[in-house]
Motif scaffolding. Sequence first.
Motif, PDB file in Angstrom:
ATOM      1  N   GLU A  38     -10.346   6.643  68.470  1.00 37.39           N
ATOM      2  CA  GLU A  38      -9.311   5.786  69.048  1.00 37.39           C
ATOM      3  C   GLU A  38      -8.046   6.575  69.361  1.00 37.39           C
ATOM      4  O   GLU A  38      -7.438   6.399  70.414  1.00 37.39           O
ATOM      5  N   VAL A  39      -7.636   7.434  68.436  1.00 36.18           N
ATOM      6  CA  VAL A  39      -6.430   8.233  68.661  1.00 36.18           C
ATOM      7  C   VAL A  39      -6.631   9.160  69.859  1.00 36.18           C
ATOM      8  O   VAL A  39      -5.749   9.293  70.715  1.00 36.18           O
ATOM      9  N   ALA A  40      -7.793   9.794  69.948  1.00 36.45           N
ATOM     10  CA  ALA A  40      -8.073  10.702  71.059  1.00 36.45           C
ATOM     11  C   ALA A  40      -8.089   9.963  72.395  1.00 36.45           C
ATOM     12  O   ALA A  40      -7.730  10.533  73.432  1.00 36.45           O
ATOM     13  N   ALA A  41      -8.476   8.696  72.380  1.00 38.99           N
ATOM     14  CA  ALA A  41      -8.574   7.914  73.616  1.00 38.99           C
ATOM     15  C   ALA A  41      -7.208   7.425  74.105  1.00 38.99           C
ATOM     16  O   ALA A  41      -7.066   7.048  75.266  1.00 38.99           O
ATOM     17  N   ARG A  42      -6.220   7.417  73.249  1.00 35.42           N
ATOM     18  CA  ARG A  42      -4.886   6.926  73.627  1.00 35.42           C
ATOM     19  C   ARG A  42      -4.118   8.034  74.325  1.00 35.42           C
ATOM     20  O   ARG A  42      -4.076   9.158  73.859  1.00 35.42           O
ATOM     21  N   GLU A  43      -3.502   7.684  75.437  1.00 36.41           N
ATOM     22  CA  GLU A  43      -2.728   8.665  76.186  1.00 36.41           C
ATOM     23  C   GLU A  43      -1.257   8.290  76.133  1.00 36.41           C
ATOM     24  O   GLU A  43      -0.878   7.204  76.541  1.00 36.41           O
ATOM     25  N   GLY A  44      -0.471   9.196  75.640  1.00 35.87           N
ATOM     26  CA  GLY A  44       0.971   9.022  75.637  1.00 35.87           C
ATOM     27  C   GLY A  44       1.504   8.377  74.373  1.00 35.87           C
ATOM     28  O   GLY A  44       0.799   7.693  73.644  1.00 35.87           O
ATOM     29  N   PRO A  45       2.794   8.604  74.127  1.00 37.61           N
ATOM     30  CA  PRO A  45       3.433   8.090  72.917  1.00 37.61           C
ATOM     31  C   PRO A  45       3.419   6.569  72.807  1.00 37.61           C
ATOM     32  O   PRO A  45       3.259   6.038  71.711  1.00 37.61           O
ATOM     33  N   ASP A  46       3.571   5.876  73.936  1.00 36.74           N
ATOM     34  CA  ASP A  46       3.610   4.412  73.875  1.00 36.74           C
ATOM     35  C   ASP A  46       2.278   3.833  73.412  1.00 36.74           C
ATOM     36  O   ASP A  46       2.243   2.902  72.611  1.00 36.74           O
ATOM     37  N   ALA A  47       1.176   4.401  73.901  1.00 38.60           N
ATOM     38  CA  ALA A  47      -0.150   3.909  73.500  1.00 38.60           C
ATOM     39  C   ALA A  47      -0.411   4.211  72.027  1.00 38.60           C
ATOM     40  O   ALA A  47      -0.978   3.375  71.310  1.00 38.60           O
ATOM     41  N   LEU A  48       0.003   5.382  71.563  1.00 38.32           N
ATOM     42  CA  LEU A  48      -0.166   5.721  70.148  1.00 38.32           C
ATOM     43  C   LEU A  48       0.694   4.813  69.269  1.00 38.32           C
ATOM     44  O   LEU A  48       0.249   4.364  68.207  1.00 38.32           O
ATOM     45  N   LEU A  49       1.918   4.539  69.712  1.00 40.32           N
ATOM     46  CA  LEU A  49       2.802   3.647  68.964  1.00 40.32           C
ATOM     47  C   LEU A  49       2.200   2.251  68.863  1.00 40.32           C
ATOM     48  O   LEU A  49       2.170   1.645  67.785  1.00 40.32           O
ATOM     49  N   ARG A  50       1.691   1.735  69.980  1.00 40.79           N
ATOM     50  CA  ARG A  50       1.080   0.396  69.961  1.00 40.79           C
ATOM     51  C   ARG A  50      -0.103   0.352  69.001  1.00 40.79           C
ATOM     52  O   ARG A  50      -0.258  -0.593  68.240  1.00 40.79           O
ATOM     53  N   LEU A  65      -0.812   5.774  60.033  1.00 40.98           N
ATOM     54  CA  LEU A  65      -0.080   7.036  60.122  1.00 40.98           C
ATOM     55  C   LEU A  65      -0.731   8.030  61.084  1.00 40.98           C
ATOM     56  O   LEU A  65      -0.041   8.842  61.705  1.00 40.98           O
ATOM     57  N   ARG A  66      -2.039   7.970  61.233  1.00 39.29           N
ATOM     58  CA  ARG A  66      -2.732   8.936  62.108  1.00 39.29           C
ATOM     59  C   ARG A  66      -2.232   8.846  63.554  1.00 39.29           C
ATOM     60  O   ARG A  66      -1.788   9.848  64.117  1.00 39.29           O
ATOM     61  N   PRO A  67      -2.245   7.672  64.191  1.00 43.48           N
ATOM     62  CA  PRO A  67      -1.719   7.633  65.568  1.00 43.48           C
ATOM     63  C   PRO A  67      -0.203   7.807  65.627  1.00 43.48           C
ATOM     64  O   PRO A  67       0.313   8.435  66.561  1.00 43.48           O
ATOM     65  N   LEU A  68       0.527   7.283  64.653  1.00 47.25           N
ATOM     66  CA  LEU A  68       1.979   7.399  64.687  1.00 47.25           C
ATOM     67  C   LEU A  68       2.424   8.850  64.550  1.00 47.25           C
ATOM     68  O   LEU A  68       3.333   9.303  65.260  1.00 47.25           O
ATOM     69  N   GLU A  69       1.780   9.577  63.654  1.00 46.02           N
ATOM     70  CA  GLU A  69       2.156  10.982  63.466  1.00 46.02           C
ATOM     71  C   GLU A  69       1.562  11.888  64.540  1.00 46.02           C
ATOM     72  O   GLU A  69       1.944  13.052  64.641  1.00 46.02           O
ATOM     73  N   ALA A  70       0.646  11.365  65.345  1.00 49.64           N
ATOM     74  CA  ALA A  70       0.107  12.138  66.478  1.00 49.64           C
ATOM     75  C   ALA A  70       1.086  12.171  67.644  1.00 49.64           C
ATOM     76  O   ALA A  70       0.941  12.986  68.553  1.00 49.64           O
ATOM     77  N   ILE A  71       2.087  11.316  67.610  1.00 51.27           N
ATOM     78  CA  ILE A  71       3.121  11.338  68.653  1.00 51.27           C
ATOM     79  C   ILE A  71       3.935  12.608  68.443  1.00 51.27           C
ATOM     80  O   ILE A  71       4.443  12.850  67.341  1.00 51.27           O
ATOM     81  N   PRO A  72       4.064  13.439  69.476  1.00 55.74           N
ATOM     82  CA  PRO A  72       4.870  14.657  69.308  1.00 55.74           C
ATOM     83  C   PRO A  72       6.282  14.310  68.844  1.00 55.74           C
ATOM     84  O   PRO A  72       6.869  13.316  69.294  1.00 55.74           O
ATOM     85  N   ASP A  73       6.817  15.100  67.936  1.00 50.26           N
ATOM     86  CA  ASP A  73       8.118  14.795  67.345  1.00 50.26           C
ATOM     87  C   ASP A  73       9.192  14.575  68.403  1.00 50.26           C
ATOM     88  O   ASP A  73      10.002  13.663  68.295  1.00 50.26           O
ATOM     89  N   ALA A  74       9.189  15.399  69.445  1.00 48.30           N
ATOM     90  CA  ALA A  74      10.199  15.267  70.499  1.00 48.30           C
ATOM     91  C   ALA A  74      10.056  13.957  71.272  1.00 48.30           C
ATOM     92  O   ALA A  74      11.016  13.486  71.878  1.00 48.30           O
ATOM     93  N   ALA A  75       8.869  13.357  71.244  1.00 51.27           N
ATOM     94  CA  ALA A  75       8.630  12.116  71.988  1.00 51.27           C
ATOM     95  C   ALA A  75       8.695  10.874  71.103  1.00 51.27           C
ATOM     96  O   ALA A  75       8.510   9.763  71.592  1.00 51.27           O
TER      97      ALA A  75
END
Length: 167
Positions: A38-50, A65-75
């Motif tokens: 699921e995390v790999a299928a999400r594109e972009g910070p907004d999709a990971l946040l959702r 935490l897996r998708p939330l922490e996959a968001i690059p820190d700068a984003a």
Amino acid sequence: MKPTLSLGALSAALLAARIARAQPTTPACPSPDALEREVAAREGPDALLRYGRDLRVLRCEAESLRPLEAIPDAARSPEAHAQIGSAHQALGNWVQAEASMRRAMAASADPWVAQHLARMERAYGEIQRRVGRGGAHQRRAPRSPAAARTPHCGGGHPHPPGDRSAL
């Protein structure tokens, strides 16, 4: 001729429908493999946040935490930091919760932060008490992902202290 139901049969049917509605139908937390897909299928910070927020609503805190922490820190948006902090709080990871919540609250001009600031301040107050900055030192060891699951996720244990509702 119209089919009729007796009063007893009608009462039994209504009772069965009421019981069926009362039963929780929340799905279980995803397996580690499913979570990675699921995390790999999400594109972009907004999709990971959702996705992370959706997992928190299901009370799958460790998995969120897996998708939330996959968001690059700068984003990472202030909301992403708050969600990470709240998930760590629910897991009893007080030091990580404090750092993430502090970063979220630093963006006081952000509309999402302004809307949720009162809840964030309450959560931050509890976090500070837990790490010994606001009262008695009560930090506990971080919980394993399996132990962090609530009854909704099949863990069958009581909720950890603190406001566990998703921000």
